[in-house]
Design a protein around this motif. Structure first.
Motif, PDB file in Angstrom:
ATOM      1  N   GLU A  24     -44.091  33.489  67.331  1.00 53.45           N
ATOM      2  CA  GLU A  24     -43.142  33.542  68.437  1.00 53.45           C
ATOM      3  C   GLU A  24     -43.675  32.788  69.652  1.00 53.45           C
ATOM      4  OE1 GLU A  24     -39.334  34.546  69.505  1.00 53.45           O
ATOM      5  OE2 GLU A  24     -40.318  35.158  67.642  1.00 53.45           O
TER       6      GLU A  24
ATOM      7  N   PRO B  25     -40.358  40.607  69.394  1.00 55.78           N
ATOM      8  CA  PRO B  25     -41.591  40.081  68.782  1.00 55.78           C
ATOM      9  C   PRO B  25     -42.372  39.170  69.722  1.00 55.78           C
ATOM     10  CG  PRO B  25     -39.770  39.951  67.235  1.00 55.78           C
ATOM     11  CD  PRO B  25     -39.182  40.362  68.542  1.00 55.78           C
TER      12      PRO B  25
ATOM     13  N   ARG C 212     -35.222  36.231  61.811  1.00 57.04           N
ATOM     14  CA  ARG C 212     -35.766  35.617  63.029  1.00 57.04           C
ATOM     15  C   ARG C 212     -35.977  34.117  62.820  1.00 57.04           C
ATOM     16  NH1 ARG C 212     -41.501  36.105  65.633  1.00 57.04           N
ATOM     17  NH2 ARG C 212     -42.039  37.279  63.751  1.00 57.04           N
TER      18      ARG C 212
ATOM     19  N   HIS D   3     -38.247  39.057  59.498  1.00 59.11           N
ATOM     20  CA  HIS D   3     -38.775  37.737  59.823  1.00 59.11           C
ATOM     21  C   HIS D   3     -37.898  36.625  59.272  1.00 59.11           C
ATOM     22  CE1 HIS D   3     -41.329  34.114  59.650  1.00 59.11           C
ATOM     23  NE2 HIS D   3     -41.607  34.511  60.867  1.00 59.11           N
TER      24      HIS D   3
END
Length: 398
Positions: A133, A128, A60, A57
């Motif tokens: 998201e 994801p 991301r 994460h």
């Protein structure tokens, strides 16, 4: 009041020194590169490595925060690049768009591709799709770099804006421009893959190991991009470090090719090796059969191979695939006038077609016949290669 404003614009809240400003840019840009190559590329697009949820994460978030890239969109565009490489459907092939366009406007090509929802839906599966998201990263991609700009401005004043601008230029230029552009235009090739991918340098330090682009195209799902002993992939080094502290799990790396001695006929181990290493097999054929035969042709004529255009010499490795029609016709005429070269190129085409098959039994019978005929061809290099290919197998993991 005025002096305080000038001080803030000049130094921000941190009053950082010049070395600290440079270090900030280097750290932030390197984190962005790692977020792209480790998370978006090796983990999400190709499933070569899995990261701990916390680390995944962070990557991301950082990709969104510093580049506005959405995981599903990036993954989908990259997967389509592999699926349609060097065709009109490739989102960023310099063979189609030209090297200047991809190098200087690669980011625009990426933006054009992300506007096509069919690409995202077809190639973006498995990425994801949580609340963040759907409602933050995917819905407001430009919010990330905007927040980064405010943060850098607060910390470093106007120099923070400079760092932000450099970051906004650096990543699109290096990732979308240099790798997608020069990585299919200039460099060296370890493997004769079915595209024009190249390794820009043997040391992948600046763009996280993405410099080893030809290696990646040969084994897309491998978490490790380096193949030869002298090559270095800093991204793989980071994966090994994360693995050591249980923040990453390597799923796939390119298997090594082994050669058995005194194997009288191809077997199932041979077929497994050829299916896995079909690009390496064609590379071995070019280096072990095509080039020696080409040198022999020039030696017989009392000439040097250096007189043969490098572009044409390289085209022999792909059967002239990347030449235009006129050049391909000239190369074909040149080959047809030389029986030895015509034989070598015929056997190359047959071997390439053989490895495109999906029926293991038919492939094995075809390879046995190919080897028998190659051994009877009268071409010593071809005969030696036929003996060698019988012994191919996947090396056992250490």
């Amino acid at each position: 009041m005025f002096d305080s404003l000038v001080d803030f614009l000049t130094n921000g809240l941190s009053h950082a020194s010049w070395p600290m400003l440079v270090l900030c840019f280097l750290v932030t840009s390197q984190l962005t590169i790692f977020s792209v190559t480790l998370y978006l590329h090796r983990s999400q697009a190709h499933r070569g490595v899995d990261f701990h949820p916390v680390l995944a994460h962070f990557f991301r978030f950082w990709a969104w925060f510093t580049t506005a890239m959405v995981t599903k969109e990036w993954v989908a565009i990259h997967r389509k690049h592999h699926a349609k490489c060097e065709t009109v459907e490739d989102p960023h092939s310099p063979q189609i768009y030209g090297i200047r366009t991809v190098l200087l406007d690669g980011d625009d090509l990426y933006r054009q591709a992300r506007r096509d929802p069919s690409i995202t839906e077809k190639y973006g599966r498995g990425t994801p799709s949580d609340w963040l998201e759907r409602y933050i990263y995917g819905r407001h991609p430009e919010l990330g770099p905007t927040l980064l700009l405010f943060a850098l401005f607060a910390l470093f004043g106007l120099w923070g804006v400079v760092i932000w601008a450099a970051q906004m230029i650096w990543i699109p230029l290096m990732a979308a421009g240099v790798i997608n552009g020069l990585g299919h235009w200039w460099g060296y090739r370890n493997v004769e893959s079915d595209d024009t991918s190249t390794n820009l340098t043997p040391w992948g330090l600046i763009v996280g190991g993405e410099e080893l682009h030809n290696n990646h195209h040969a084994f897309p799902s491998s978490a490790k991009f380096s193949l030869r002993r002298f090559e270095f992939d800093i991204g793989w080094m980071m994966i090994r470090i994360f693995s050591a502290v249980r923040l990453a799990k390597v799923m796939r790396v390119a298997p090594s090719l082994d050669i058995r001695e005194d194997v009288h006929a191809p077997d199932t181990d041979t077929i497994k090796a050829l299916l896995t290493h079909r690009f390496q097999v064609m590379t071995d054929y070019f280096r072990g059969v095509t080039l020696p035969t080409l040198r022999a042709e020039f030696a017989h004529a009392g000439d040097s191979i250096k007189g043969f255009p490098r572009r044409m010499r390289a085209a022999l490795s792909s059967g002239g695939r990347w030449l235009d029609n006129d050049a391909r016709e000239r190369l074909g005429n040149w080959i047809n006038q030389r029986p030895a070269m015509a034989t070598v190129m015929e056997y190359r085409a047959r071997l390439h077609h053989l490895m495109e098959g999906r029926n293991g039994e038919a492939m094995l019978e075809g390879l046995k016949q190919w080897c028998r005929e190659a051994e009877e061809s009268g071409n010593r290099a071809l005969q030696e290669f036929a003996l060698r290919i019988k012994g191919y197998r996947l090396a056992h993991a250490a």
